[in-house]
Design an enzyme around this catalytic site. Structure first.
Site, PDB file in Angstrom:
ATOM      1  N   GLY A 155       6.514  70.512  62.078  1.00  0.00           N
ATOM      2  CA  GLY A 155       7.223  71.592  62.466  1.00  0.00           C
ATOM      3  C   GLY A 155       8.501  71.260  63.179  1.00  0.00           C
ATOM      4  N   SER A 185       6.542  67.208  58.900  1.00  0.00           N
ATOM      5  CA  SER A 185       7.903  67.261  58.443  1.00  0.00           C
ATOM      6  C   SER A 185       8.197  66.565  57.098  1.00  0.00           C
ATOM      7  CB  SER A 185       8.780  67.032  59.751  1.00  0.00           C
ATOM      8  OG  SER A 185       8.622  67.987  60.725  1.00  0.00           O
ATOM      9  N   HIS A 195      -7.172  71.144  62.220  1.00  0.00           N
ATOM     10  CA  HIS A 195      -5.594  71.183  62.283  1.00  0.00           C
ATOM     11  C   HIS A 195      -5.295  71.207  63.950  1.00  0.00           C
ATOM     12  CE1 HIS A 195      -1.441  72.166  61.895  1.00  0.00           C
ATOM     13  NE2 HIS A 195      -1.574  71.680  60.787  1.00  0.00           N
ATOM     14  N   ASN A 224      -0.001  73.842  53.225  1.00  0.00           N
ATOM     15  CA  ASN A 224      -0.486  74.519  54.234  1.00  0.00           C
ATOM     16  C   ASN A 224       0.452  75.733  54.599  1.00  0.00           C
ATOM     17  OD1 ASN A 224      -1.803  75.785  56.325  1.00  0.00           O
ATOM     18  ND2 ASN A 224      -1.666  74.012  57.708  1.00  0.00           N
ATOM     19  N   GLU A 240      -2.082  63.880  61.015  1.00  0.00           N
ATOM     20  CA  GLU A 240      -0.849  64.652  61.388  1.00  0.00           C
ATOM     21  C   GLU A 240      -0.225  64.544  62.722  1.00  0.00           C
ATOM     22  OE1 GLU A 240      -0.325  68.170  58.485  1.00  0.00           O
ATOM     23  OE2 GLU A 240      -1.562  68.836  60.109  1.00  0.00           O
ATOM     24  N   LYS A 297      -0.124  78.186  56.614  1.00  0.00           N
ATOM     25  CA  LYS A 297      -0.078  78.562  57.780  1.00  0.00           C
ATOM     26  C   LYS A 297      -0.359  80.206  57.911  1.00  0.00           C
ATOM     27  CE  LYS A 297       1.374  74.429  59.432  1.00  0.00           C
ATOM     28  NZ  LYS A 297       2.108  73.488  60.452  1.00  0.00           N
ATOM     29  N   GLU A 333      -3.056  72.803  65.189  1.00  0.00           N
ATOM     30  CA  GLU A 333      -2.851  74.018  65.701  1.00  0.00           C
ATOM     31  C   GLU A 333      -4.009  74.786  66.171  1.00  0.00           C
ATOM     32  OE1 GLU A 333      -0.439  75.314  62.460  1.00  0.00           O
ATOM     33  OE2 GLU A 333       1.100  73.716  63.173  1.00  0.00           O
TER      34      GLU A 333
HETATM   35  P1  13P Z   1       5.512  70.658  58.709  1.00  0.00           P
HETATM   36  O1  13P Z   1       5.339  70.114  57.408  1.00  0.00           O
HETATM   37  O2  13P Z   1       6.120  72.318  58.887  1.00  0.00           O
HETATM   38  O3  13P Z   1       6.077  70.041  59.724  1.00  0.00           O
HETATM   39  O4  13P Z   1       3.853  71.106  58.958  1.00  0.00           O
HETATM   40  C1  13P Z   1       2.780  70.260  58.727  1.00  0.00           C
HETATM   41  C2  13P Z   1       1.466  70.644  59.006  1.00  0.00           C
HETATM   42  O5  13P Z   1       1.222  71.006  59.980  1.00  0.00           O
HETATM   43  C3  13P Z   1       0.618  70.623  57.545  1.00  0.00           C
HETATM   44  O6  13P Z   1      -0.488  71.141  58.106  1.00  0.00           O
END
Ligand code: 13P
Length: 249
Positions: free
Chosen positions: A172, A212, A94, A9, A166, A11, A96
């Site tokens: 992140g 992560s 997601h 992803n 997740e 983003k 976010e």
């Molecule tokens: P990270 O791997 O940067 O923690 O992000 C995970 C994520 O949100 C994938 O959709």
């Protein structure tokens, strides 16, 4: 048999030249046969990504879509628009999107239906926040997200669903759920899918872990029996790291 899947992803990272450079780097790698690999660039770069990866087994997927077929929704993108540039899979729910764009379980339920009704495959994301876990409520939160956002769909459509756990506190942050924490939730979710649908659907659905994941920890996470791969953020932006994760099965 359920599939092993690793999805990147990207983003809101990478403009067009940066995207092309990452795609070039990805193309240099051989994709192992035991894993389905996907990448989700920004909307503006989907067409280019599709063109670049056409000859490879890497699938180009989208990070989001709107629940309506078309109309006056400034700034939004429909399932049909995605399909017309070659995209057949979309990430929905997601954290976010939930946190920054107010996507409630009810809205996500509509998005899931819209995508599946357009014959798209859905990666449905769910996961608790740190506070939920601290209060020991993570299972209830995950339950509600699945029941209210996903479990309205019919049995016949579940074959087009991939799940992605997740935990928000691990995204992140550099902090990963331990392999045992991931396994606990994945097993719990698979049992829940079994109760809501049936054993065959539960056994065949891929449940990805996200938060992560990096080359150093992918192998021990993917080794857990109910973890069928990963949804990768930061580490998906470097082809070498991403491919190391792809090769971690
Ligand atoms: P990270 O791997 O940067 O923690 O992000 C995970 C994520 O949100 C994938 O959709």
């Amino acid at each position: 048999m359920r599939k092993n899947i690793v999805a990147g992803n990207w983003k809101m990272n990478n403009d067009l030249p940066q995207t092309e450079s990452l795609l070039q780097d990805l193309k240099k790698h051989v994709i192992p046969e035991n894993v389905s690999v996907m990448v989700a660039p920004a909307f503006t770069n989907l067409f280019q990504a599709f063109e670049y990866l056409r000859e490879t087994p890497i699938e180009v997927i989208a990070q989001n879509m709107h629940q309506s077929k078309k109309g006056a929704f400034t700034g939004e993108v429909s399932a049909q628009m995605l399909k017309s540039v070659g995209v057949n899979t979309v990430i929905i729910g997601h954290s976010e999107r939930r946190a920054y764009f107010n996507e409630t379980n009810a809205i996500l339920a509509e998005k899931v239906s819209a995508a599946l009704d357009s014959d798209m495959q859905v990666i449905f994301c769910f996961g608790e926040e740190l506070n939920d876990r601290k209060q020991g409520e993570h299972l209830e939160v995950v339950n509600a997200q699945l029941e209210q956002g996903l479990f309205h769909i019919e049995e016949s459509q579940m074959k087009n669903v991939i799940l992605a756990y997740e935990p928000v506190w691990a995204i992140g942050t550099g902090e990963t759920a331990s392999p045992d924490q991931a396994q606990e939730i994945h097993k719990y979710v698979r049992e829940h899918v079994k109760r809501a649908y049936n054993t065959a659907i539960a056994e065949n659905i891929s449940i990805l872990y996200g938060g992560s994941v990096k080359p150093a920890n992918a192998q021990e996470i993917f080794a857990k029996p109910d973890v069928d791969g990963g949804l990768i953020g930061g580490a998906a932006l470097k082809a070498e790291d991403f491919m190391a994760i792809v090769n971690a099965f």
